[in-house]
Motif scaffolding. Structure first.
Motif, short mmCIF file in Angstrom:
data_model
loop_
_atom_site.label_atom_id
_atom_site.label_comp_id
_atom_site.label_asym_id
_atom_site.label_seq_id
_atom_site.Cartn_x
_atom_site.Cartn_y
_atom_site.Cartn_z
N GLN A 43 0.82 -1.20 0.00
CA GLN A 43 0.00 0.00 0.00
C GLN A 43 0.86 1.26 0.00
N LEU A 44 2.01 1.17 0.67
CA LEU A 44 2.95 2.29 0.68
C LEU A 44 3.84 2.33 -0.55
N GLY A 45 3.84 1.25 -1.36
CA GLY A 45 4.84 1.07 -2.39
C GLY A 45 4.79 1.99 -3.59
N PRO A 46 3.61 2.28 -4.18
CA PRO A 46 3.61 3.08 -5.41
C PRO A 46 4.22 4.47 -5.21
N SER A 47 4.71 5.05 -6.30
CA SER A 47 5.28 6.40 -6.19
C SER A 47 4.25 7.40 -5.70
N THR A 48 2.99 7.17 -6.07
CA THR A 48 1.87 7.94 -5.52
C THR A 48 0.88 6.95 -4.94
N PRO A 49 0.99 6.63 -3.65
CA PRO A 49 0.10 5.62 -3.08
C PRO A 49 -1.36 6.04 -3.17
N PRO A 50 -2.27 5.09 -3.40
CA PRO A 50 -3.68 5.43 -3.48
C PRO A 50 -4.21 5.89 -2.12
N LEU A 51 -5.11 6.86 -2.15
CA LEU A 51 -5.72 7.39 -0.93
C LEU A 51 -7.17 6.96 -0.77
N ASP A 52 -7.72 6.27 -1.80
CA ASP A 52 -9.14 5.93 -1.75
C ASP A 52 -9.42 4.45 -1.95
N SER A 53 -8.38 3.63 -2.07
CA SER A 53 -8.60 2.20 -2.32
C SER A 53 -7.32 1.44 -2.04
N GLU A 54 -7.44 0.12 -1.95
CA GLU A 54 -6.27 -0.72 -1.79
C GLU A 54 -5.59 -0.95 -3.13
N VAL A 55 -4.29 -1.20 -3.11
CA VAL A 55 -3.60 -1.66 -4.32
C VAL A 55 -4.26 -2.97 -4.75
N PRO A 56 -4.67 -3.10 -6.02
CA PRO A 56 -5.59 -4.19 -6.40
C PRO A 56 -4.94 -5.55 -6.64
N PHE A 57 -4.30 -6.09 -5.61
CA PHE A 57 -3.94 -7.50 -5.65
C PHE A 57 -5.22 -8.33 -5.52
N ALA A 58 -5.15 -9.58 -5.97
CA ALA A 58 -6.30 -10.48 -5.86
C ALA A 58 -6.18 -11.26 -4.56
N TRP A 59 -7.10 -11.02 -3.65
CA TRP A 59 -7.14 -11.75 -2.38
C TRP A 59 -8.18 -12.86 -2.50
N GLU A 60 -7.82 -14.05 -2.05
CA GLU A 60 -8.75 -15.17 -2.15
C GLU A 60 -8.56 -16.12 -0.98
N SER A 61 -9.65 -16.77 -0.61
CA SER A 61 -9.62 -17.77 0.45
C SER A 61 -9.44 -19.15 -0.16
N ARG A 62 -8.70 -20.01 0.51
CA ARG A 62 -8.48 -21.37 0.02
C ARG A 62 -9.57 -22.33 0.49
N ARG A 63 -10.45 -21.87 1.38
CA ARG A 63 -11.56 -22.71 1.84
C ARG A 63 -12.66 -21.79 2.36
N PRO A 64 -13.92 -22.23 2.39
CA PRO A 64 -14.99 -21.41 2.97
C PRO A 64 -14.67 -21.07 4.42
N GLY A 65 -14.71 -19.80 4.74
CA GLY A 65 -14.41 -19.36 6.10
C GLY A 65 -12.95 -19.10 6.38
N GLY A 66 -12.08 -19.44 5.44
CA GLY A 66 -10.66 -19.17 5.63
C GLY A 66 -10.32 -17.73 5.32
N PRO A 67 -9.13 -17.28 5.72
CA PRO A 67 -8.75 -15.89 5.44
C PRO A 67 -8.56 -15.65 3.95
N ALA A 68 -8.98 -14.47 3.51
CA ALA A 68 -8.80 -14.08 2.11
C ALA A 68 -7.46 -13.38 1.97
N ASN A 69 -6.50 -14.06 1.39
CA ASN A 69 -5.12 -13.58 1.31
C ASN A 69 -4.65 -13.46 -0.13
N ALA A 70 -3.67 -12.57 -0.33
CA ALA A 70 -2.85 -12.63 -1.55
C ALA A 70 -1.63 -13.51 -1.30
N VAL A 71 -1.27 -13.69 -0.03
CA VAL A 71 -0.08 -14.47 0.36
C VAL A 71 -0.52 -15.83 0.88
#
Length: 218
Positions: free
Chosen positions: A66-94
């Motif tokens: 979120q801090l990385g871009p030369s001009t960090p966004p102020l109104d949204s997250e950097v658009p990585f794809a976050w997904e859960s590996r199972r129902p109820g699991g954490p939605a992660n990019a990592v």
């Protein structure tokens, strides 16, 4: 808990060194966990301990990018794809490679922490970036990363059968930075657990909902 006052020095700011310490202490403790324990629930969370480390790694990664871009966004997250590996699991990019085992999982945590530490060290103090709780600065994101690390290691320690008690001065600095209205009557670690909905304090019932204030202070 010592706060700033007219008659005494103010609490020092949260730094990249503080975040580095939090991550190193957490990894050191988590390395003591038995290999067979990682499928246990992490404290009161609905995730198992492996998923919780992935979630923590993802938090640190997300704050860094979120801090990385030369001009960090102020109104949204950097658009990585976050997904859960199972129902109820954490939605992660990592997600850690399960074949690498617990040691590989903790390397993922160290690496994600290192990304945020580097961003906090190198980004100018005037940098501002979006967070769902409000726009913040590098110090604020460092404090957020520390809170995530300390309290999720608490969750993990409960599930893994470990002892975890982080330094009081570290807890004080993040309380002052992110929870300035938290009560001052208890020790800083107990207060941080209360502020994040994980414990009661005398005269203060456990919180059902909570949020921090990452507003830049200067």
């Amino acid at each position: 808990m010592s706060r700033s006052s007219e008659s005494g020095p103010s609490t020092p700011p949260v730094t990249a060194d503080d975040l580095d310490l939090a991550v190193r202490l957490a990894v050191t403790v988590l390395r003591r966990a038995p290999s067979a324990a990682w499928d246990a629930k992490a404290g009161s969370l609905e995730w198992d301990c492996w998923e919780t480390v992935e979630h923590l790694s993802d938090d640190l990664f997300a704050y860094a990018v979120q801090l990385g871009p030369s001009t960090p966004p102020l109104d949204s997250e950097v658009p990585f794809a976050w997904e859960s590996r199972r129902p109820g699991g954490p939605a992660n990019a990592v997600h850690a490679d399960r074949a690498a085992g617990p040691e590989g999982l903790l390397r993922v945590l160290e690496a994600s922490g290192a990304l945020l530490i580097a961003m906090v060290r190198t980004k100018p103090r005037r940098t501002r970036a979006y967070h769902v709780f409000g726009v913040s600065d590098p110090e604020g994101f460092a404090a957020m990363g520390i809170v995530e690390t300390l309290v999720h290691t608490h969750d993990l320690a409960r599930g893994l059968g470990l002892t975890w008690s982080p330094p009081a001065d570290l807890c004080t600095r993040v309380l002052v930075r992110l929870f300035p209205h938290a009560p001052e009557s208890a020790d800083p670690w107990s207060t941080l657990l209360w502020a994040t909905g994980r414990a009661e304090l005398p005269g203060h019932p456990r919180l059902n909902t909570w949020r921090w204030d990452g507003t830049p202070r200067a």
